[in-house]
Design an enzyme around this catalytic site. Structure first.
Site, PDB file in Angstrom:
ATOM      1  N   ARG A   1       9.378 -16.660   7.047  1.00  0.00           N
ATOM      2  CA  ARG A   1       8.913 -16.836   6.011  1.00  0.00           C
ATOM      3  C   ARG A   1      10.144 -18.334   5.860  1.00  0.00           C
ATOM      4  O   ARG A   1      10.871 -18.139   6.191  1.00  0.00           O
ATOM      5  CB  ARG A   1       9.344 -15.801   4.217  1.00  0.00           C
ATOM      6  CG  ARG A   1       8.547 -14.733   4.149  1.00  0.00           C
ATOM      7  CD  ARG A   1       7.854 -15.177   3.392  1.00  0.00           C
ATOM      8  NE  ARG A   1       6.693 -14.542   3.344  1.00  0.00           N
ATOM      9  CZ  ARG A   1       5.090 -13.236   4.072  1.00  0.00           C
ATOM     10  NH1 ARG A   1       5.117 -14.144   5.186  1.00  0.00           N
ATOM     11  NH2 ARG A   1       4.493 -12.400   3.807  1.00  0.00           N
TER      12      ARG A   1
ATOM     13  N   HIS B   1       1.057 -21.313   9.343  1.00  0.00           N
ATOM     14  CA  HIS B   1       1.307 -19.578   8.657  1.00  0.00           C
ATOM     15  C   HIS B   1      -0.120 -18.740   9.296  1.00  0.00           C
ATOM     16  O   HIS B   1      -1.080 -18.500   8.885  1.00  0.00           O
ATOM     17  CB  HIS B   1       1.452 -19.746   7.570  1.00  0.00           C
ATOM     18  CG  HIS B   1       1.838 -18.232   7.013  1.00  0.00           C
ATOM     19  ND1 HIS B   1       2.591 -18.194   5.803  1.00  0.00           N
ATOM     20  CD2 HIS B   1       1.778 -17.338   7.428  1.00  0.00           C
ATOM     21  CE1 HIS B   1       2.790 -17.205   5.621  1.00  0.00           C
ATOM     22  NE2 HIS B   1       2.478 -16.617   6.874  1.00  0.00           N
TER      23      HIS B   1
END
Ligand SMILES: NC(=O)c1ccc[n+]([C@@H]2O[C@H](COP(=O)([O-])OP(=O)(O)OC[C@H]3O[C@@H](n4cnc5c(N)ncnc54)[C@H](OP(=O)(O)O)[C@@H]3O)[C@@H](O)[C@H]2O)c1
Length: 306
Positions: free
Chosen positions: A221, A269
């Protein structure tokens, strides 16, 4: 049985069709304000309003491995939060991290650049032993990545909260062994969940402890990394560069310095995407097990946030 589906940024129709096909006796509907109480929810980053309106949920099934967005909400008291276990993600993560490690170690970027000038020239051969890879987070994904890297004979260190024994991997556990883990590693891979304990874990103080010429791969993250500290350590020469798949703000803003930094590789991502059919099969299996009163794998411990 009623299932409500509430996944931000996800095309609902194929999920609804898949869930309905696998649970023909259930009512499966997309959540909207005022929807009737459901037994289970299938979610990704749902709004607080959805949780407020569904106090009777028994299971909340996240269509990803990371539950940090869910942990920021007030959840129905008796609901079990269940994450995806692998469901086709770990092989993608192993592929992505091995690619980033190998691209860095074999200096493929320099050959890409030379091809543009039709220049035939070798770099000096490097030694694998000088590139130990440290994996922070030895869970479902971290362990698979560690095993894949061992196939290429990289020295691999693993760090987790509790001690882990993985063949060929040097294990480190807990805060007490964190500095030793960093000092033993040159390429750092982040595969931790984002929790109050791990936020900003990659910052100047910690990244400075990596071996000189360190390299950062963040696939967990964006909140794990202090962006400005990474850039400063690369520009000062302590770190050689980074491959980043996750960011504090996504999409990564167009004017963010990561985009144009010559030593940083950015991907959107995409390191391990949810595989829909596999995920539906896993979630349906868990819903049915829960309904039968059987134990279910992947239940999140809300007290520790993962
Ligand atoms: N970029 C992407 O596309 C993508 C896709 C999927 C997932 N992810 C990210 O990857 C993360 C990891 O997924 P996973 O399925 O491997 O999770 P997991 O199975 O829950 O594993 C988490 C690992 O982190 C360790 N850990 C947690 N808190 C720690 C702490 N404070 N100190 C040291 N170790 C700690 C755990 O230690 P213990 O083993 O001792 O509990 C465990 O080994 C997810 O949370 C998500 O954020 C990213």
């Amino acid at each position: 049985m009623r299932i409500t589906f509430c996944c931000t940024g996800t095309k609902a129709q194929p999920w609804l069709e898949g869930l309905r096909a696998a649970l023909p006796d259930a009512t499966v509907e997309e959540w909207a304000p005022g929807a009737p109480q459901a037994d289970h929810a299938v979610v990704w980053a749902p709004p607080q309003a959805m949780m407020d309106e569904q106090p009777g949920l028994k299971g909340i099934f996240n269509i990803g491995a990371g539950v940090d967005a869910l942990m920021r909400l007030q959840l129905p008291a008796r609901a079990a939060v269940v994450r995806l276990d692998d469901a086709g993600m770990s092989v993608q993560m192993a592929e992505y991290v091995c690619h980033a490690v190998i691209r860095h170690f074999r200096e493929f970027a320099s050959y890409d650049a030379r091809q543009l000038d039709a220049k035939w020239a070798f770099n000096k051969q490097l030694q694998r032993a000088d590139f130990p890879v440290g994996i922070m987070g030895m869970g479902v994904l971290g362990e698979r990545v560690a095993r894949a890297l061992r196939q290429f004979d990289y020295p691999v260190n693993g760090w987790s909260r509790s001690a882990k024994a993985v063949d060929g991997v040097r294990g480190f556990a807990g805060d007490a062994q964190f500095d030793d883990f960093l000092a033993a590693s040159r390429i750092l891979v982040c595969l931790l969940p984002l929790t109050p304990d791990t936020v900003d874990i990659m910052r100047r103080e910690t990244l400075s402890k990596l071996r000189p010429g360190g390299y950062v791969i963040n696939v967990a993250r964006g909140g794990h990394l202090v962006d400005a500290d990474l850039i400063a350590l690369i520009d000062s020469g302590h770190l050689a560069g980074a491959t980043l798949d996750v960011f504090r703000t996504e999409p990564l803003p167009e004017d963010h310095p990561f985009w144009s930094h010559p030593r940083i590789t950015v991907t959107p991502h995409t390191s391990a995407r949810t595989v829909r059919d596999e995920s539906i099969a896993q979630i349906v299996g868990k819903i049915l097990a829960m309904e039968r009163g059987e134990p279910v794998a992947g239940v999140v411990r809300t007290d520790r946030g993962y």
